[in-house]
Design a protein around this motif. Structure first.
Motif, mmCIF file in Angstrom:
data_model
loop_
_atom_site.group_PDB
_atom_site.id
_atom_site.type_symbol
_atom_site.label_atom_id
_atom_site.label_comp_id
_atom_site.label_asym_id
_atom_site.label_seq_id
_atom_site.Cartn_x
_atom_site.Cartn_y
_atom_site.Cartn_z
ATOM 1 N N UNK A 1 41.799 58.965 26.032
ATOM 2 C CA UNK A 1 40.712 58.288 26.742
ATOM 3 C C UNK A 1 40.819 56.790 26.435
ATOM 4 N N UNK A 2 40.121 55.988 27.210
ATOM 5 C CA UNK A 2 40.150 54.543 26.967
ATOM 6 C C UNK A 2 39.635 54.230 25.562
ATOM 7 N N UNK A 3 38.573 54.904 25.135
ATOM 8 C CA UNK A 3 38.032 54.668 23.793
ATOM 9 C C UNK A 3 39.053 55.039 22.717
ATOM 10 N N UNK A 4 39.712 56.194 22.875
ATOM 11 C CA UNK A 4 40.729 56.595 21.902
ATOM 12 C C UNK A 4 41.863 55.581 21.859
ATOM 13 N N UNK A 5 42.293 55.110 23.025
ATOM 14 C CA UNK A 5 43.351 54.112 23.096
ATOM 15 C C UNK A 5 42.942 52.837 22.362
ATOM 16 N N UNK A 6 41.727 52.353 22.623
ATOM 17 C CA UNK A 6 41.263 51.127 21.968
ATOM 18 C C UNK A 6 41.183 51.309 20.452
ATOM 19 N N UNK A 7 40.791 52.509 20.008
ATOM 20 C CA UNK A 7 40.766 52.799 18.570
ATOM 21 C C UNK A 7 42.172 52.743 17.978
ATOM 22 N N UNK A 8 43.146 53.365 18.655
ATOM 23 C CA UNK A 8 44.533 53.339 18.182
ATOM 24 C C UNK A 8 45.053 51.905 18.159
ATOM 25 N N UNK A 9 44.770 51.171 19.210
ATOM 26 C CA UNK A 9 45.235 49.787 19.295
ATOM 27 C C UNK A 9 44.682 48.950 18.142
ATOM 28 N N UNK B 1 50.914 42.890 26.615
ATOM 29 C CA UNK B 1 51.381 44.272 26.523
ATOM 30 C C UNK B 1 50.237 45.283 26.615
ATOM 31 N N UNK B 2 49.005 44.789 26.765
ATOM 32 C CA UNK B 2 47.849 45.688 26.824
ATOM 33 C C UNK B 2 47.982 46.688 27.964
ATOM 34 N N UNK B 3 48.225 46.222 29.189
ATOM 35 C CA UNK B 3 48.273 47.135 30.335
ATOM 36 C C UNK B 3 49.439 48.117 30.262
ATOM 37 N N UNK B 4 50.653 47.691 29.944
ATOM 38 C CA UNK B 4 51.717 48.697 29.823
ATOM 39 C C UNK B 4 51.412 49.747 28.753
ATOM 40 N N UNK B 5 50.824 49.335 27.634
ATOM 41 C CA UNK B 5 50.447 50.295 26.593
ATOM 42 C C UNK B 5 49.347 51.229 27.083
ATOM 43 N N UNK B 6 48.336 50.643 27.722
ATOM 44 C CA UNK B 6 47.231 51.443 28.263
ATOM 45 C C UNK B 6 47.764 52.487 29.250
ATOM 46 N N UNK B 7 48.642 52.053 30.143
ATOM 47 C CA UNK B 7 49.197 52.977 31.135
ATOM 48 C C UNK B 7 49.993 54.092 30.469
ATOM 49 N N UNK B 8 50.736 53.780 29.436
ATOM 50 C CA UNK B 8 51.513 54.797 28.727
ATOM 51 C C UNK B 8 50.589 55.802 28.045
#
Length: 170
Positions: free
Chosen positions: A42-50, A17-24
């Motif tokens: 941003x990618x960093x913000x997304x990784x922090x949320x994840x 589910x990483x890519x669908x979440x990243x895309x969203x």
């Protein structure tokens, strides 16, 4: 965590589910402008949320989880219960949902909300549940009101801008 509604599976984060979440979160301006932080991440913000906010195991109950169509297994969006202090009580939990625009207007937000209201009352035995939405997000506000929550007040938030706070007492 794996739970179900009539049409949906609510599951903890899984690698596929990483890519669908990243895309969203990072590529879908249509969805993100009215949800979460009001913008794409941003990618960093997304990784922090994840890593900090998503449930990564089957034991935890508080945090974000993914929503899949029960029939097709397609990724629909994310939802969850998160701690909030909107009304001055640190024990309060807020439910929310962010759905891909392909799934808007199909009753999924209401179905998810009913699930969390029931879960909060019967599984967690809370006294109330909260929800919050951008004052401009009329679809979410309508879904929240349809679920029987009452608007309490509008508040400023540090990361999410102005939010209307709704409450349902049990």
């Amino acid at each position: 965590m794996q739970l179900e509604t009539n049409r949906l599976k609510i599951v903890s984060f899984q690698a596929e589910l990483f890519m669908p979440l990243y895309q969203l979160f990072c590529e879908n301006e249509t969805v993100m402008k009215s949800a979460f932080k009001g913008r794409m991440l941003s990618k960093k913000e997304f990784l922090d949320v994840l890593s900090n906010n998503f449930i990564l195991n089957d034991e935890d109950q508080i945090g974000f989880v993914c929503v899949l169509d029960k029939t097709t297994e397609n990724f629909i969006g994310f939802t969850g219960l998160i701690p909030c202090n909107f009304l001055g009580n640190e024990d309060d939990l807020e439910f929310g949902f962010v759905l891909h625009q392909d799934y808007w207007g199909k009753g999924f937000a209401t179905e998810i909300g009913k699930f969390w209201i029931d879960f909060a009352e019967n599984e967690l035995q809370l006294d109330r549940i909260l929800a919050a939405a951008s004052p401009d997000n009329h679809a979410s506000i309508n879904a929240i009101k349809k679920l029987g929550l009452t608007e309490v007040k509008e508040i400023p938030t540090k990361d999410r801008g102005s939010r209307l706070v709704f409450s349902k007492e049990f």
